[in-house]
Design a protein around this motif. Structure first.
Motif, PDB file in Angstrom:
ATOM      1  N   GLY A  34     -39.031 -36.998  98.174  1.00 28.18           N
ATOM      2  CA  GLY A  34     -38.062 -36.343  99.047  1.00 28.18           C
ATOM      3  C   GLY A  34     -36.914 -35.706  98.294  1.00 28.18           C
ATOM      4  O   GLY A  34     -36.136 -34.952  98.871  1.00 28.18           O
ATOM      5  N   SER A  35     -36.791 -36.023  96.980  1.00 26.05           N
ATOM      6  CA  SER A  35     -35.768 -35.372  96.161  1.00 26.05           C
ATOM      7  C   SER A  35     -36.128 -33.896  95.999  1.00 26.05           C
ATOM      8  O   SER A  35     -37.300 -33.518  96.043  1.00 26.05           O
ATOM      9  CB  SER A  35     -35.685 -36.028  94.780  1.00 26.05           C
ATOM     10  N   LYS A  36     -35.099 -33.088  95.783  1.00 19.99           N
ATOM     11  CA  LYS A  36     -35.341 -31.653  95.566  1.00 19.99           C
ATOM     12  C   LYS A  36     -34.886 -31.265  94.169  1.00 19.99           C
ATOM     13  O   LYS A  36     -33.786 -31.631  93.739  1.00 19.99           O
ATOM     14  CB  LYS A  36     -34.604 -30.805  96.610  1.00 19.99           C
ATOM     15  N   VAL A  37     -35.745 -30.542  93.456  1.00 18.09           N
ATOM     16  CA  VAL A  37     -35.395 -30.044  92.130  1.00 18.09           C
ATOM     17  C   VAL A  37     -35.458 -28.521  92.139  1.00 18.09           C
ATOM     18  O   VAL A  37     -36.309 -27.926  92.790  1.00 18.09           O
ATOM     19  CB  VAL A  37     -36.335 -30.609  91.034  1.00 18.09           C
ATOM     20  N   THR A  38     -34.522 -27.911  91.427  1.00 20.21           N
ATOM     21  CA  THR A  38     -34.497 -26.459  91.266  1.00 20.21           C
ATOM     22  C   THR A  38     -34.617 -26.181  89.778  1.00 20.21           C
ATOM     23  O   THR A  38     -33.841 -26.720  88.981  1.00 20.21           O
ATOM     24  CB  THR A  38     -33.176 -25.875  91.814  1.00 20.21           C
ATOM     25  N   PHE A  39     -35.599 -25.358  89.421  1.00 14.52           N
ATOM     26  CA  PHE A  39     -35.835 -25.154  87.995  1.00 14.52           C
ATOM     27  C   PHE A  39     -36.400 -23.763  87.707  1.00 14.52           C
ATOM     28  O   PHE A  39     -37.042 -23.140  88.558  1.00 14.52           O
ATOM     29  CB  PHE A  39     -36.787 -26.221  87.441  1.00 14.52           C
ATOM     30  N   HIS A  40     -36.147 -23.298  86.498  1.00 13.45           N
ATOM     31  CA  HIS A  40     -36.766 -22.073  85.997  1.00 13.45           C
ATOM     32  C   HIS A  40     -38.041 -22.457  85.252  1.00 13.45           C
ATOM     33  O   HIS A  40     -38.145 -23.554  84.683  1.00 13.45           O
ATOM     34  CB  HIS A  40     -35.821 -21.332  85.047  1.00 13.45           C
ATOM     35  N   GLU A 153     -36.686 -25.395  82.763  1.00 11.91           N
ATOM     36  CA  GLU A 153     -35.247 -25.669  82.691  1.00 11.91           C
ATOM     37  C   GLU A 153     -34.813 -26.258  84.024  1.00 11.91           C
ATOM     38  O   GLU A 153     -34.854 -25.573  85.057  1.00 11.91           O
ATOM     39  CB  GLU A 153     -34.454 -24.396  82.405  1.00 11.91           C
ATOM     40  N   LEU A 154     -34.442 -27.527  84.018  1.00 15.48           N
ATOM     41  CA  LEU A 154     -34.039 -28.196  85.255  1.00 15.48           C
ATOM     42  C   LEU A 154     -32.585 -27.833  85.570  1.00 15.48           C
ATOM     43  O   LEU A 154     -31.652 -28.295  84.915  1.00 15.48           O
ATOM     44  CB  LEU A 154     -34.194 -29.712  85.120  1.00 15.48           C
ATOM     45  N   ILE A 155     -32.407 -26.981  86.564  1.00 13.17           N
ATOM     46  CA  ILE A 155     -31.078 -26.479  86.909  1.00 13.17           C
ATOM     47  C   ILE A 155     -30.311 -27.469  87.785  1.00 13.17           C
ATOM     48  O   ILE A 155     -29.123 -27.714  87.594  1.00 13.17           O
ATOM     49  CB  ILE A 155     -31.195 -25.130  87.664  1.00 13.17           C
ATOM     50  N   LYS A 156     -31.031 -28.064  88.745  1.00 12.98           N
ATOM     51  CA  LYS A 156     -30.334 -28.872  89.749  1.00 12.98           C
ATOM     52  C   LYS A 156     -31.250 -29.966  90.277  1.00 12.98           C
ATOM     53  O   LYS A 156     -32.448 -29.757  90.458  1.00 12.98           O
ATOM     54  CB  LYS A 156     -29.878 -27.955  90.896  1.00 12.98           C
ATOM     55  N   PHE A 157     -30.673 -31.129  90.515  1.00  9.06           N
ATOM     56  CA  PHE A 157     -31.381 -32.238  91.152  1.00  9.06           C
ATOM     57  C   PHE A 157     -30.593 -32.682  92.365  1.00  9.06           C
ATOM     58  O   PHE A 157     -29.375 -32.851  92.302  1.00  9.06           O
ATOM     59  CB  PHE A 157     -31.533 -33.417  90.182  1.00  9.06           C
ATOM     60  N   GLU A 158     -31.280 -32.879  93.500  1.00 12.93           N
ATOM     61  CA  GLU A 158     -30.636 -33.346  94.726  1.00 12.93           C
ATOM     62  C   GLU A 158     -31.450 -34.490  95.309  1.00 12.93           C
ATOM     63  O   GLU A 158     -32.649 -34.348  95.545  1.00 12.93           O
ATOM     64  CB  GLU A 158     -30.528 -32.221  95.756  1.00 12.93           C
ATOM     65  N   SER A 159     -30.802 -35.630  95.529  1.00 17.27           N
ATOM     66  CA  SER A 159     -31.491 -36.750  96.169  1.00 17.27           C
ATOM     67  C   SER A 159     -31.661 -36.423  97.658  1.00 17.27           C
ATOM     68  O   SER A 159     -30.978 -35.548  98.191  1.00 17.27           O
ATOM     69  CB  SER A 159     -30.688 -38.035  95.985  1.00 17.27           C
ATOM     70  N   PRO A 160     -32.579 -37.112  98.351  1.00 17.66           N
ATOM     71  CA  PRO A 160     -32.895 -36.754  99.743  1.00 17.66           C
ATOM     72  C   PRO A 160     -31.688 -36.679 100.677  1.00 17.66           C
ATOM     73  O   PRO A 160     -31.650 -35.849 101.582  1.00 17.66           O
ATOM     74  CB  PRO A 160     -33.855 -37.873 100.178  1.00 17.66           C
ATOM     75  N   GLU A 161     -30.685 -37.547 100.464  1.00 18.67           N
ATOM     76  CA  GLU A 161     -29.525 -37.552 101.366  1.00 18.67           C
ATOM     77  C   GLU A 161     -28.507 -36.465 101.033  1.00 18.67           C
ATOM     78  O   GLU A 161     -27.537 -36.275 101.772  1.00 18.67           O
ATOM     79  CB  GLU A 161     -28.840 -38.926 101.337  1.00 18.67           C
ATOM     80  N   ASP A 162     -28.731 -35.739  99.936  1.00 18.73           N
ATOM     81  CA  ASP A 162     -27.739 -34.752  99.488  1.00 18.73           C
ATOM     82  C   ASP A 162     -27.954 -33.354 100.047  1.00 18.73           C
ATOM     83  O   ASP A 162     -27.159 -32.454  99.820  1.00 18.73           O
ATOM     84  CB  ASP A 162     -27.733 -34.657  97.952  1.00 18.73           C
ATOM     85  N   PHE A 163     -29.049 -33.134 100.763  1.00 18.41           N
ATOM     86  CA  PHE A 163     -29.302 -31.789 101.274  1.00 18.41           C
ATOM     87  C   PHE A 163     -29.990 -31.860 102.629  1.00 18.41           C
ATOM     88  O   PHE A 163     -30.625 -32.858 102.973  1.00 18.41           O
ATOM     89  CB  PHE A 163     -30.163 -30.970 100.294  1.00 18.41           C
TER      90      PHE A 163
END
Length: 333
Positions: A34-40, A153-163
């Motif tokens: 359920g975590s969200k990752v944003t990456f290039h 390149e891992l730009i951003k990590f968001e745990s499930p409760e963060d978004f």
């Protein structure tokens, strides 16, 4: 969830070689489902020319991925789980089983980035029948799968409760839980007379219910229970449409309520009254009177309100007829 040690051990087991190009910051994130990752991402062939197949940085479109949602290129999720935020690393993936699906994943990403969503699916099906992707380099890779070098390149990590989750990432229980919340938000916006925003909330809730209905067989008890949940949303939605002067949409959705055998009498009264007012607004006098009078029959406490609506409608009709007579005299006088 696998531990970080297990994940790194899996890289070795799958003959994946990692090289850190730029150290990240902080600790390794807790990559729960359920975590969200944003990456290039950059994908390079392992040929003499080191041919670059795809590079998200060149088009400035990083990829968002929800951990645990079975992304088709499963190896990317494995690789990301070994990275810290702001880290850049190269991963040489040598096992063809891990790279064979890349051409079709890359095709989807390229099409999305170009705005070619191909809603009909005709072109896609045709190409698949021919064993192609529509891209020459990807077709070649499909015919001859090979190891690939992924630079991530891992730009951003968001745990499930963060978004706030997008609906496509939700499972059935999550969708069922969010529907009443959307309804409540819509009702609050309605009380604040923010009708357009309320409409958006009701539309979201109705859309989720439609998705859930497709998972059930029409007429089965589970399907009926879900369909019943649509009734108050359709009524609230129709009221907003009535107030924003979208009369034909109000007529359509109140009619949807009236077609449901399990709609309560109170729901039918609301639907008839609102549809009657919508019919009156678009000069459907006969239909308006029938709906309004039927509403009063079912709920006599509405008799005064119905009489008022019918009187207002008749006055508007009379005024319109007078205006047309004056206009006709002007044309032929």
């Amino acid at each position: 969830m696998a531990s970080h040690q297990q994940i790194f051990a899996e890289l070795e087991k799958r003959y994946i070689h990692k090289k850190v190009l730029h150290a990240g910051v902080g600790d390794l994130p807790n990559f729960v489902d359920g975590s969200k990752v944003t990456f290039h991402y950059r994908t390079t062939k392992c040929d003499d020319d080191r041919t670059i197949l795809d590079d998200s940085k060149k088009i400035n479109k990083p990829l968002e991925l929800i951990i645990g949602k079975k992304f088709k290129l499963e190896v990317w999720e494995t690789l990301i789980k070994t990275m810290k935020v702001k880290e850049t690393a190269e991963f040489l993936v040598t096992d063809i089983k891990d790279t064979a699906v890349y051409p079709m994943v890359a095709k989807s990403l390229r099409d999305i980035n170009k705005g070619h969503h191909n809603h009909t699916g005709h072109q896609c099906c045709g190409m698949m029948a021919e064993g192609g992707t529509g891209y020459e380099d990807l077709n070649e890779l499909m015919k001859k799968p090979s190891p690939l070098l992924f630079t991530l390149e891992l730009i951003k990590f968001e745990s499930p409760e963060d978004f706030e989750k997008e609906t496509w990432t939700m499972d059935t229980n999550e969708k069922l839980a969010v529907i009443p919340k959307l309804k409540e938000e819509g009702n609050k916006l309605y009380k604040e007379k923010n009708y357009d925003a309320a409409i958006g909330k009701y539309e979201q809730a109705l859309g989720l219910l439609e998705q859930l209905l497709t998972l059930e067989k029409p007429g089965d008890p589970e399907w009926v229970e879900l369909d019943k949940k649509k009734i108050p949303l359709l009524l609230n939605y129709s009221q907003c449409k009535l107030l924003t002067e979208d009369y034909y949409t109000a007529i359509t959705h109140t009619t949807d309520v009236l077609k449901k055998d399990y709609a309560s009498e109170a729901d039918r009264v609301k639907a008839l009254f609102r549809r009657g007012k919508a019919h009156a607004a678009v000069w459907d006098v006969k239909e308006a009177k029938e709906d309004l009078q039927k509403a009063a029959e079912l709920d006599p406490s509405l008799s005064k309100a119905v009489a008022k609506e019918i009187k207002l409608m008749e006055e508007r009709v009379s005024e319109k007829e007078q205006q047309e007579k004056v206009k006709l005299r002007g044309m032929f006088g």
